[in-house]
Design a protein around this motif. Structure first.
Motif, PDB file in Angstrom:
ATOM      1  N   UNK A  36      20.612  11.312 -21.527  1.00 19.24           N
ATOM      2  CA  UNK A  36      21.201  10.271 -22.637  1.00 19.24           C
ATOM      3  C   UNK A  36      20.278   9.086 -22.348  1.00 19.24           C
ATOM      4  N   UNK A  37      21.203   7.614 -22.247  1.00 15.31           N
ATOM      5  CA  UNK A  37      20.505   6.541 -22.230  1.00 15.31           C
ATOM      6  C   UNK A  37      19.962   6.047 -20.926  1.00 15.31           C
ATOM      7  N   UNK A  38      20.046   7.228 -19.922  1.00 17.36           N
ATOM      8  CA  UNK A  38      19.726   6.784 -18.312  1.00 17.36           C
ATOM      9  C   UNK A  38      20.550   6.206 -17.542  1.00 17.36           C
ATOM     10  N   UNK A  39      21.754   5.870 -18.142  1.00 18.43           N
ATOM     11  CA  UNK A  39      22.848   5.167 -17.508  1.00 18.43           C
ATOM     12  C   UNK A  39      23.469   6.023 -16.349  1.00 18.43           C
ATOM     13  N   UNK A  40      23.997   5.332 -15.000  1.00 20.61           N
ATOM     14  CA  UNK A  40      24.581   6.127 -14.132  1.00 20.61           C
ATOM     15  C   UNK A  40      26.167   6.457 -14.651  1.00 20.61           C
ATOM     16  N   UNK A  88      22.887  18.647 -33.924  1.00 19.97           N
ATOM     17  CA  UNK A  88      23.341  19.540 -34.932  1.00 19.97           C
ATOM     18  C   UNK A  88      22.428  20.377 -35.479  1.00 19.97           C
ATOM     19  N   UNK A  89      21.268  19.758 -35.832  1.00 21.27           N
ATOM     20  CA  UNK A  89      19.993  20.519 -36.387  1.00 21.27           C
ATOM     21  C   UNK A  89      19.624  22.026 -35.932  1.00 21.27           C
ATOM     22  N   UNK A 158      17.738  13.024 -31.436  1.00 16.83           N
ATOM     23  CA  UNK A 158      19.209  13.287 -31.408  1.00 16.83           C
ATOM     24  C   UNK A 158      19.956  11.903 -32.352  1.00 16.83           C
ATOM     25  N   UNK A 159      20.542  12.561 -33.346  1.00  9.65           N
ATOM     26  CA  UNK A 159      21.231  11.517 -33.962  1.00  9.65           C
ATOM     27  C   UNK A 159      22.054  10.631 -33.587  1.00  9.65           C
ATOM     28  N   UNK A 160      22.931  10.998 -32.561  1.00  6.33           N
ATOM     29  CA  UNK A 160      23.725   9.937 -31.838  1.00  6.33           C
ATOM     30  C   UNK A 160      23.305   8.917 -31.170  1.00  6.33           C
ATOM     31  N   UNK A 165      13.669  14.259 -28.342  1.00  5.35           N
ATOM     32  CA  UNK A 165      13.829  15.256 -27.257  1.00  5.35           C
ATOM     33  C   UNK A 165      12.801  16.554 -27.667  1.00  5.35           C
ATOM     34  N   UNK A 166      12.413  17.296 -26.580  1.00  6.50           N
ATOM     35  CA  UNK A 166      11.795  18.513 -26.919  1.00  6.50           C
ATOM     36  C   UNK A 166      12.714  19.697 -26.879  1.00  6.50           C
ATOM     37  N   UNK A 167      12.781  20.968 -27.576  1.00  5.10           N
ATOM     38  CA  UNK A 167      13.391  21.806 -27.758  1.00  5.10           C
ATOM     39  C   UNK A 167      12.678  23.099 -27.380  1.00  5.10           C
ATOM     40  N   UNK A 168      12.995  23.774 -26.177  1.00  4.50           N
ATOM     41  CA  UNK A 168      12.398  24.857 -25.992  1.00  4.50           C
ATOM     42  C   UNK A 168      13.364  26.272 -26.121  1.00  4.50           C
ATOM     43  N   UNK A 169      12.924  27.308 -26.258  1.00 10.94           N
ATOM     44  CA  UNK A 169      13.703  28.412 -26.724  1.00 10.94           C
ATOM     45  C   UNK A 169      13.189  29.680 -26.177  1.00 10.94           C
ATOM     46  N   UNK A 170      13.997  30.711 -26.060  1.00 11.89           N
ATOM     47  CA  UNK A 170      13.573  32.038 -25.705  1.00 11.89           C
ATOM     48  C   UNK A 170      12.712  32.448 -26.971  1.00 11.89           C
TER      49      UNK A 170
END
Length: 174
Positions: A36-40, A88-89, A158-160, A165-170
């Protein structure tokens, strides 16, 4: 109760006392750097995440496993499957993911656990395709994704939170 074993890991359901091992992991800035934003997270936030991981199993019949070292019995982190509702996409989709405590990095445990989770999703659960999502700067996760056979699918936002981000897939079966 579903459990998976690898050469060095027991992937198991969550126990209440796992919170004690998760709390310092979620409080480590290096572990949380690309999340997310890197927060602990505080102990209370970590407990809430543990509750959500358990609920995911109840709702979907799969989820994130607690990853325990077979040699020591220590909780190394988690690995498994989750629905990436934050993106969601790409839905409907199931994401394979992992998070390990820093002291367990560099030993191949993420790859070992991810391979078991990949088999669990594709073979045991009959899922047709899995994705994995990473911050573009997280090269360690990219290496794990490639080692388990995932290929780059797309870069998106990421909309939120507006993070890239990078999306990898099978690979697609068709």
């Amino acid at each position: 109760m579903i459990e998976l074993r690898t050469e060095r890991l027991l992937l198991r359901q969550w126990k209440d006392d796992d919170l004690d091992a998760l709390t310092p992991m979620y409080a480590d800035p290096e572990v949380m750097r690309y999340i997310r934003d890197g927060s602990v997270q505080t102990r209370e936030e970590t407990a809430a995440h543990l509750d959500r991981m358990r609920q995911h199993w109840d709702e979907h019949g799969f989820g994130l496993f607690a990853a325990e070292s077979l040699a020591t019995g220590e909780l190394t982190g988690w690995v498994g499957l989750a629905v990436p509702a934050f993106l969601p996409e790409i839905l409907p989709a199931v994401e394979i993911g992992w998070r390990l405590g820093r002291s367990f990095w560099g030993a191949g445990l993420a790859t070992e656990g991810a391979r078991a989770a990949l088999r669990f999703g594709l073979v045991d659960r009959g899922l047709e395709r899995l994705v994995s999502i990473r911050d573009p700067e997280n090269v360690r996760s990219a290496r794990v994704m490639e080692k388990i056979g995932l290929i780059f699918d797309r870069r998106t936002t990421v909309p939120g939170n507006g993070r890239t981000v990078d999306v990898y897939a099978t690979p697609r079966l068709s």
